[in-house]
Scaffold this active site. Structure first.
Site, PDB file in Angstrom:
ATOM      1  N   ARG A 234      26.810  29.922   6.927  1.00 42.91           N
ATOM      2  CA  ARG A 234      25.979  29.373   7.984  1.00 42.91           C
ATOM      3  C   ARG A 234      26.387  27.876   8.234  1.00 42.91           C
ATOM      4  O   ARG A 234      26.592  26.996   7.234  1.00 42.91           O
ATOM      5  CB  ARG A 234      24.453  29.435   7.688  1.00 42.91           C
ATOM      6  N   GLU A 263      26.922  25.709  17.530  1.00 43.28           N
ATOM      7  CA  GLU A 263      27.206  26.798  17.944  1.00 43.28           C
ATOM      8  C   GLU A 263      26.862  27.103  19.516  1.00 43.28           C
ATOM      9  O   GLU A 263      25.669  27.033  19.492  1.00 43.28           O
ATOM     10  CB  GLU A 263      27.191  28.015  17.254  1.00 43.28           C
ATOM     11  N   HIS A 282      32.146  32.373  14.844  1.00 43.22           N
ATOM     12  CA  HIS A 282      31.137  33.213  14.167  1.00 43.22           C
ATOM     13  C   HIS A 282      31.328  34.578  14.210  1.00 43.22           C
ATOM     14  O   HIS A 282      30.345  35.505  14.591  1.00 43.22           O
ATOM     15  CB  HIS A 282      29.816  32.646  14.514  1.00 43.22           C
TER      16      HIS A 282
END
Length: 321
Positions: A234, A263, A282
């Protein structure tokens, strides 16, 4: 047997409903493919169970609707990470995850990143762009050492593939114990002595207060100049400021990054132009059919819920798994 009103909160609602309806044809199932619409749907339906995918990123995720709704008793997260749900009271709300649904794929991503650098793909691509025939050289990863941060489902999958490729494996976990395919298992407090031993470092830990900034300035200072760091955890586990400094100063060999503190990664972020860096959006856990596999796992767990049996993959909010 319970017949809880259930919501599938996903960007693939029709296919998800079809999967769930096959095993629970008698259950009242609703679907929602919007962050904004979920709160009203929970209120209108009185939903007790919500299966939820973080399909549009963390900003705007309707956490309050899931945490505060008086009718919701169980939230089944479609992926492995649950940091976007923190904090919650486990006395009043059960949160489960789909740990392992993408572990193999994420491990392949990590292995691919190792090979990318050991085979000098960046150098060969640069030479190809210049139409230059170089004196090429590649190097094996067999015999090298990988340090795996976190030995959950993903870390275990990384370890298994690493051993198959002949790497030495070192792992850290909150509660050290003998672990398949891992040569050495240590607690997190051993990390200062482990950074310098690793050729590859793979981040697989959840984002918690205890792991935020886990890979910081002191870690990068201790790493080999030939070290490669790979992050499938993460954003926030790696401190990006010393990471950028290490990449720009060539004090580590490179990085493969699938997660970031912000993000989507802003267009002016220096990581975009950092040398020897792989940037992916991601997606190391995203493959065709992953979401439906996750729904299948949820459907199996839903039988346990309906029969008042203990659920699988209950997440402790303090541990993050």
């Amino acid at each position: 047997m319970k017949n809880p009103v259930t919501i599938l909160h996903t960007n693939n609602p029709d296919a998800s409903r079809d999967v769930l309806a096959k095993s629970h044809p008698d259950l009242p199932i609703h679907t929602c493919d919007s962050y904004d619409a979920l709160p009203a749907m929970i209120t209108e339906t009185g939903a007790e169970v919500v299966y939820s995918v973080r399909f549009a990123g963390t900003p705007g995720f309707p956490r309050p609707a899931l945490i505060d709704a008086p009718t919701v008793k169980w939230v089944s997260i479609g992926g492995s990470g649950t940091d976007h749900m923190n904090p919650w009271n486990p006395e009043t709300l059960t949160v489960t995850n789909a740990a392992g649904v993408a572990a193999d794929m994420m491990a392949e991503y990590a292995l691919g990143a190792m090979l990318h650098f050991s085979l000098n793909i960046p150098g060969f691509k640069a030479a190809q762009a210049q139409k230059t025939w170089t004196r090429g050289k590649v190097e094996p990863i067999a015999g090298k050492t990988v340090l795996i941060l976190g030995l959950g489902q993903t870390g275990l999958a990384v370890a298994a593939r690493s051993k198959a490729m002949g790497l030495n494996t070192i792992g850290v976990r909150a509660r050290p114990k003998d672990t398949p395919h891992v040569d050495e298992v240590h607690g997190m407090d051993a990390l200062p002595d482990l950074w310098s031993r690793a050729d590859f470092i793979v981040c697989c830990v959840p984002l918690l207060d205890s792991t935020h900034g886990l890979v910081g300035a002191s870690a990068f200072q201790a790493m080999k100049e030939t070290a490669v760091i790979i992050d499938v955890s993460r954003g926030g586990v790696i401190d990006e400021v010393p990471l950028i400094k290490a990449l720009q100063g060539n004090t580590i060999r490179g990085a493969a990054l699938d997660v970031f503190t912000i993000e989507p990664l802003p267009g002016d972020h220096p990581l975009w132009t950092a040398e020897n860096t792989i940037i992916t959006p991601h997606c190391s856990s995203v493959y065709d059919g992953w979401d439906l596999k996750s729904v299948e796992m949820f459907a199996d767990n839903l039988w346990r819920y309906r029969r008042d049996e203990t659920l699988l993959n209950i997440v402790n909010p303090e541990r993050g798994y």
